[in-house]
Design an enzyme around this catalytic site. Structure first.
Site, mmCIF file in Angstrom:
data_model
loop_
_atom_site.group_PDB
_atom_site.id
_atom_site.type_symbol
_atom_site.label_atom_id
_atom_site.label_comp_id
_atom_site.label_asym_id
_atom_site.label_seq_id
_atom_site.Cartn_x
_atom_site.Cartn_y
_atom_site.Cartn_z
ATOM 1 N N ARG A 35 0.801 -1.227 0.000
ATOM 2 C CA ARG A 35 0.000 0.000 0.000
ATOM 3 C C ARG A 35 0.832 1.275 0.000
ATOM 4 O O ARG A 35 0.303 2.369 -0.187
ATOM 5 C CB ARG A 35 -0.929 0.016 1.210
ATOM 6 C CG ARG A 35 -0.212 0.141 2.536
ATOM 7 C CD ARG A 35 -1.181 0.189 3.689
ATOM 8 N NE ARG A 35 -0.486 0.383 4.962
ATOM 9 C CZ ARG A 35 -1.107 0.536 6.135
ATOM 10 N NH1 ARG A 35 -2.436 0.505 6.164
ATOM 11 N NH2 ARG A 35 -0.423 0.703 7.237
ATOM 12 N N GLU A 36 2.159 1.147 0.227
ATOM 13 C CA GLU A 36 2.937 2.381 0.369
ATOM 14 C C GLU A 36 4.326 2.315 -0.250
ATOM 15 O O GLU A 36 4.637 3.032 -1.188
ATOM 16 C CB GLU A 36 3.058 2.722 1.855
ATOM 17 C CG GLU A 36 3.687 4.076 2.112
ATOM 18 C CD GLU A 36 3.716 4.425 3.592
ATOM 19 O OE1 GLU A 36 4.102 5.565 3.916
ATOM 20 O OE2 GLU A 36 3.371 3.567 4.417
ATOM 21 N N GLY A 39 9.544 -2.851 0.361
ATOM 22 C CA GLY A 39 10.561 -2.950 1.413
ATOM 23 C C GLY A 39 10.001 -2.674 2.790
ATOM 24 O O GLY A 39 10.659 -2.945 3.797
ATOM 25 N N VAL A 287 5.941 -1.355 19.680
ATOM 26 C CA VAL A 287 5.145 -1.346 18.452
ATOM 27 C C VAL A 287 3.978 -2.312 18.596
ATOM 28 O O VAL A 287 3.970 -3.174 19.469
ATOM 29 C CB VAL A 287 5.996 -1.728 17.218
ATOM 30 C CG1 VAL A 287 7.096 -0.714 16.985
ATOM 31 C CG2 VAL A 287 6.603 -3.126 17.382
ATOM 32 N N HIS A 460 44.107 -13.969 14.755
ATOM 33 C CA HIS A 460 44.703 -12.912 15.584
ATOM 34 C C HIS A 460 45.369 -11.878 14.660
ATOM 35 O O HIS A 460 45.996 -12.245 13.687
ATOM 36 C CB HIS A 460 45.762 -13.518 16.516
ATOM 37 C CG HIS A 460 46.533 -12.488 17.286
ATOM 38 N ND1 HIS A 460 46.041 -11.893 18.421
ATOM 39 C CD2 HIS A 460 47.771 -11.955 17.069
ATOM 40 C CE1 HIS A 460 46.936 -11.033 18.883
ATOM 41 N NE2 HIS A 460 48.003 -11.059 18.071
#
Length: 481
Positions: A35-36, A39, A287, A460
Site C-alpha cells: 500500500r505504500e 521494502g 510497536v 589474531h
C-alpha cells in the site's frame, strides 16, 4: 484466471518480499500486495535508514576525537542535518528500488493498494488510504491495482507501527515517533526519549552523539531491559559517560506542550515527579501489529494482544491463511520475519526438512554506541529456568585489536549448561558486536559444546578472539585476562 494465484502475500517488508521470492523459487504463482513502499518499514523507515544515520553520527564522533588517533582536523567539524538525512533517505531509496528489481527478476506480480480478506482464498484490493511520508517512487511496470484476487494460500505480512500511550500521542511536531525522528528538519538541542528498547536507545545514541542533550526515561529498572543485566549495566555506564541522562523505574505521566518545546512530567517509583523541559519528545514505547481493516474478525481469525495467533509454521486459525513477521508477534525483528516467511512457504510447498522457528536462537542487535548484541538465555533467565550454568566473561580492555581500535570498553559473556557443556546464551556490549554475535548463533544452531569452541582457531588480532576467551573463562582456562 489472471487474478488467480497459488500464493498472495499482503505486505512487502522483509518478511513479505523474501517470502514472495522463495515462493516463486518453489514454482508457485505469486503476487505481493503493498500500500505504500516496497521494502516496508525496515527498508524505508526502520532498520536501514537508522543505520545510515548512526553511521553519520559515528563518523562525526571520530572526527571530534581525531586527536586520540594522532590526527589533526583543521577547523571545527560540524554536522549538516539536512545532508545527514538526505544520505539516509538515499540509502533507503536505493534498497527500495532493489526490491522492485527482485520482484521483476523472480516474476512476482506487484499489486498496489490496500488488501482486505473477503473470504478464505480471496482478497479485495482498494486504493490505499495511507498517505506516504514522502513521494512514492515510480511504480513497477505492469503493476496491478484495485480488484478482487484469489489464491490457495494468503500470507499476512503487514508488519507493525509505533505504539502510542493515551494522553501522550505523537503529533508529528513536538512528540515524535521513529518516523519524525528519522527526518528532523533541524537538529533539536534537547530531547526526552520515552522507552529504552532498541528503537529508543538507538535514537538517544544518535542525537546525543550529534550534540543534543538527551534524557532517557525507562519504566523498568534496567536500560534495554530485554538484555542481560550485566551487559545492560555496562552499556548504561558508557551512555552516561557520553553525557546521556538515564532515569529508570520511571514513567512519563504527562507532556505539556508550548509553541516549540515540551515539558515532560517524569514520575519515579517513589512517587516523586521531575519536570524536564526539552525541544522534543520521542515516543519509543514499543510497536503493535497492523491487524486492523484486514477482515480478520469476519473470518474468525484469532488474535492476541494486537497480533495474529499462529503455529510454528505461520498457520492461523483459518485454513489457507497465514501470518509472519511483526504481525505474528514478537520478537519483532526483520530477520525473524524473513526466516519465518521462508519456513511458512516451504511448509506450504511441502519442501523437505522444514521445522518450526526456534525463537531462543534468534539474535538481537542494538546499534547504539557502544553496540549491544545477544542470543539465547540471559544469566537470570537460565537460573530462573532451573539450569545449572557456567558463565564466562572476557573484557575488551584485554584484547589487542580493541585497544588498537581505541574501543577498549566492552564485554563478551557466554553461558553454558553445566551438565552438557551446551552453549545456551551469549551477550555482548562493545565495538562491532552486532557483527560478532552471528558466530555464537551458528554455534547454538549446531548445538556446539564448549569443547568444540575451545578447539576452534580464531584469527589474531581480531575482536573475535574474545569470543573464544570468554568460553575458556567459563571453564577456568582463560589465557589473556
Amino acid at each position: 484466471m489472471a487474478n488467480n494465484y497459488d500464493v498472495i502475500i499482503i505486505g512487502s517488508g522483509p518478511g513479505g518480499y523474501v517470502t514472495a521470492i522463495r515462493s516463486a523459487q518453489l514454482g508457485l504463482k505469486t503476487a505481493i500486495v503493498e500500500r505504500e513502499h516496497l521494502g516496508g518499514i525496515c527498508l524505508n523507515w526502520g532498520c536501514i535508514p537508522t543505520k545510515a544515520l548512526l553511521r553519520s553520527a559515528e563518523i562525526f564522533h571520530y572526527g571530534q576525537h581525531a586527536k586520540d588517533y594522532g590526527l589533526s582536523i583543521e577547523g571545527k567539524i560540524s554536522a549538516d542535518v539536512k545532508a545527514v538525512v538526505q544520505r539516509s533517505r538515499g540509502v533507503s531509496g536505493r534498497l527500495n528500488a532493489g526490491v522492485g528489481f527482485l520482484m521483476k527478476k523472480n516474476k512476482v506480480d506487484v499489486i498496489w493498494g490496500e488488501a482486505k480478506l473477503s473470504k478464505p482464498g480471496e482478497i479485495v484490493v482498494s486504493k490505499s488510504s495511507k498517505k506516504p511520508m514522502e513521494p512514492q517512487p515510480p511504480l513497477p511496470k505492469n503493476a496491478l491495482g484495485e480488484g478482487t484476487y484469489s489464491a490457495k494460500h494468503i500470507i499476512l505480512a503487514t508488519g507493525a507501527r509505533p505504539r502510542a500511550l493515551p494522553g501522550i500521542e505523537p503529533d508529528g511536531k513536538l512528540i515524535w515517533t521513529y518516523f519524525e525522528a528519522m527526518v528532523p528538519p533541524e537538529m533539536p538541542k534537547s530531547l526526552v526519549v520515552m522507552g529504552s528498547g532498541a528503537i529508543g536507545i538507538e535514537f538517544a545514541s544518535f542525537y546525543r552523539t550529534m550534540g543534543a542533550e538527551v534524557t532517557v526515561v525507562e519504566l523498568l529498572s534496567n536500560v534495554m531491559p530485554v538484555e542481560d543485566a550485566e551487559i545492560s549495566a555496562i552499556a548504561r555506564k558508557q551512555f552516561e559517560k557520553q553525557g546521556m541522562k538515564i532515569i529508570t523505574d520511571a514513567k512519563v505521566t504527562k507532556v505539556e506542550k508550548a509553541a516549540n518545546s515540551i515539558t515532560a512530567h517524569v514520575e519515579t517509583k517513589d512517587g516523586k515527579v521531575e519536570k524536564i523541559a526539552a525541544d522534543r519528545l520521542i515516543s519509543a514505547v514499543g510497536v503493535q501489529g497492523n491487524i486492523e481493516n484486514l477482515g480478520l474478525e469476519a473470518l474468525g481469525i484469532k488474535t492476541d494482544r494486537g497480533c495474529v495467533v499462529v503455529d510454528g509454521y505461520g498457520k492461523t486459525s483459518v485454513p489457507g491463511i497465514y501470518a509472519i513477521g511483526d504481525v505474528a508477534g514478537p520478537p519483532m525483528l526483520a530477520h525473524k520475519a524473513e526466516h519465518e516467511g521462508v519456513i511458512c512457504i516451504e511448509k506450504i510447498a511441502n519442501f523437505p526438512g522444514v521445522h518450526p522457528i526456534e525463537k531462543d536462537k534468534i539474535p538481537g542487535c542494538t546499534y547504539c554506541q557502544p553496540q549491544v548484541a545477544s542470543v539465547g538465555l540471559t544469566e537470570a533467565k537460565a537460573k530462573e529456568n532451573g539450569r545449572e550454568i557456567r558463565v564466562g566473561r572476557f573484557p575488551f580492555a584485554a584484547n589487542g585489536k580493541a585497544i588498537a581500535l581505541g574501543e577498549d570498553q566492552g564485554l563478551i559473556k557466554t553461558i553454558f549448561d553445566k551438565k552438557t557443556g551446551q552453549l545456551i546464551g551469549a551477550h555482548m556490549v562493545g565495538a562491532e558486536v552486532t557483527e560478532l554475535i552471528q558466530g555464537f548463533v551458528v554455534a547454538m544452531n549446531l548445538e556446539t559444546t564448549e569443547e568444540e569452541l575451545m578447539h576452534t582457531v580464531f584469527p589474531h588480532p581480531t575482536l573475535s578472539e574474545m569470543m573464544k576467551e570468554s568460553v575458556l573463562d567459563a571453564y577456568g582456562r582463560v589465557l589473556n585476562a
